[in-house]
Design an enzyme around this catalytic site. Structure first.
Site, PDB file in Angstrom:
ATOM      1  N   PRO A 136      -4.115  -7.450   1.007  1.00 14.78           N
ATOM      2  CA  PRO A 136      -4.075  -8.243   2.197  1.00 14.78           C
ATOM      3  C   PRO A 136      -2.767  -8.209   2.659  1.00 14.78           C
ATOM      4  O   PRO A 136      -1.751  -8.075   2.201  1.00 14.78           O
ATOM      5  CB  PRO A 136      -4.213  -9.769   1.659  1.00 14.78           C
ATOM      6  N   GLU A 137      -2.805  -7.742   4.116  1.00 11.16           N
ATOM      7  CA  GLU A 137      -1.516  -7.651   4.891  1.00 11.16           C
ATOM      8  C   GLU A 137      -1.201  -8.858   5.778  1.00 11.16           C
ATOM      9  O   GLU A 137      -1.870  -9.930   5.622  1.00 11.16           O
ATOM     10  CB  GLU A 137      -1.610  -6.423   5.650  1.00 11.16           C
ATOM     11  N   HIS A 184     -12.081 -13.902 -13.442  1.00 11.05           N
ATOM     12  CA  HIS A 184     -11.171 -13.971 -12.475  1.00 11.05           C
ATOM     13  C   HIS A 184     -10.904 -15.051 -11.586  1.00 11.05           C
ATOM     14  O   HIS A 184      -9.743 -15.022 -11.042  1.00 11.05           O
ATOM     15  CB  HIS A 184     -11.106 -12.364 -11.714  1.00 11.05           C
ATOM     16  N   ARG A 228      -6.560  -8.217 -10.380  1.00  8.27           N
ATOM     17  CA  ARG A 228      -5.525  -7.198 -10.902  1.00  8.27           C
ATOM     18  C   ARG A 228      -4.174  -8.166 -11.156  1.00  8.27           C
ATOM     19  O   ARG A 228      -3.208  -7.557 -11.787  1.00  8.27           O
ATOM     20  CB  ARG A 228      -5.041  -6.229  -9.972  1.00  8.27           C
TER      21      ARG A 228
END
Ligand SMILES: [Zn+2]
Length: 282
Positions: free
Chosen positions: A2-3, A96, A114
């Site tokens: 995500p930016e 997750h 991650r």
């Protein structure tokens, strides 16, 4: 990853969902993130009300009414799902789903396969002094970002401009996709060395950065790999990319004859891919 536009989209969705909400309980299934979730995280935030939401670079900040702020980063693969009260009964934890925050308005689920993201708390009035934020450069939408500032940061650097755009201590929050797109819009080659970028080009580049990010925010961000908006829908800015991910295609603004030019180029700079048109970008 995500930016800035994706994080802005997430922040706005969270703002609609939990502004004014009271945190009722917190379930932490996994503490091992880039920075471990503090042992007292749940105790510190439970019972507090959400006062204000904002973004600093690629972090979402949730200011609480007890003088603390939740600091949330989505790393490479982090996502948030917002579960309404109506859907809570049928909610089941997925793989997750590491942190679940229950409020009186809705439930927030932090999923990060991650675990390069993080969730922690800091005192609200000490945020900018913390190691997470002290070295950050100026946000693209901060009015302090002007051509003189950028020029002063670039003029002594012997690295390519594309690499400098990813340096978070100069401008924070521009990621890899938007660096390529902004340089294309500004017609500046990603290979140009910082020291050769003129004051006038700094102004053009800042305008291009803001235009690209604003368009991406309006489109709900770009969906590549894992990113989804918190309601599960995709962002749509990837359909507006001019050069990113378009190696070998013709660029939108010139009649590149692909058979002669090879179309949009892809190169690797500082380990990250860069896309550009070598006819338009000088
Ligand atoms: Zn072209």
């Amino acid at each position: 990853m995500p930016e800035l536009p994706e994080v802005e989209t997430i922040k706005e969705a969270l703002n609609r969902a939990v502004n004014g909400a009271v945190i009722q309980s917190v379930l932490i299934a996994e503490r091992r993130f880039r920075i471990p979730i503090p042992d007292d995280f749940a105790t510190k935030i439970t019972g507090a009300a959400v006062k204000y939401l904002r973004r600093i670079a690629k972090y979402v900040i949730i200011d609480l009414d007890n003088g603390l702020s939740i600091v949330w980063h989505f790393g490479m693969s982090g996502r948030v799902r917002i579960i309404s009260r109506d859907n809570l009964a049928s909610f089941t934890r997925e793989k997750h789903d590491h942190v679940i925050i229950y409020t009186n308005k809705c439930t927030l689920v932090f999923n990060d396969a991650r675990r390069f993201g993080l969730m922690t708390y800091l005192k609200t009035d000490e945020l900018y002094a913390s190691t997470l934020f002290a070295k950050l450069g100026i946000d693209p939408f901060d009015e302090r970002l002007n051509k003189q500032y950028l020029f002063s940061k670039l003029k002594d650097k012997h690295i390519p401009i594309k690499v400098a755009l990813l340096d978070q201590s100069i401008i924070c929050g521009i990621g890899n996709i938007y660096a390529s797109e902004a340089l294309y819009l500004a017609r500046i080659s990603p290979l140009r060395l910082c020291k050769d970028i003129s004051l006038h080009e700094c102004q053009i580049l800042i305008g291009a950065i803001k235009t690209i990010l604003q368009k991406a925010i309006l489109a709900g961000g770009s969906t590549l790999k894992d990113y989804r908006q918190p309601d599960g829908s995709m962002g749509y800015f990837q359909f507006q990319h001019a050069v990113y991910g378009k190696e070998g295609m013709s660029c939108p603004d010139c009649q590149c004859e692909i058979c002669k030019t090879g179309g949009i180029k892809k190169i690797i700079q500082a380990g990250r891919s860069t896309f550009y048109c070598n006819l338009l970008q000088k």
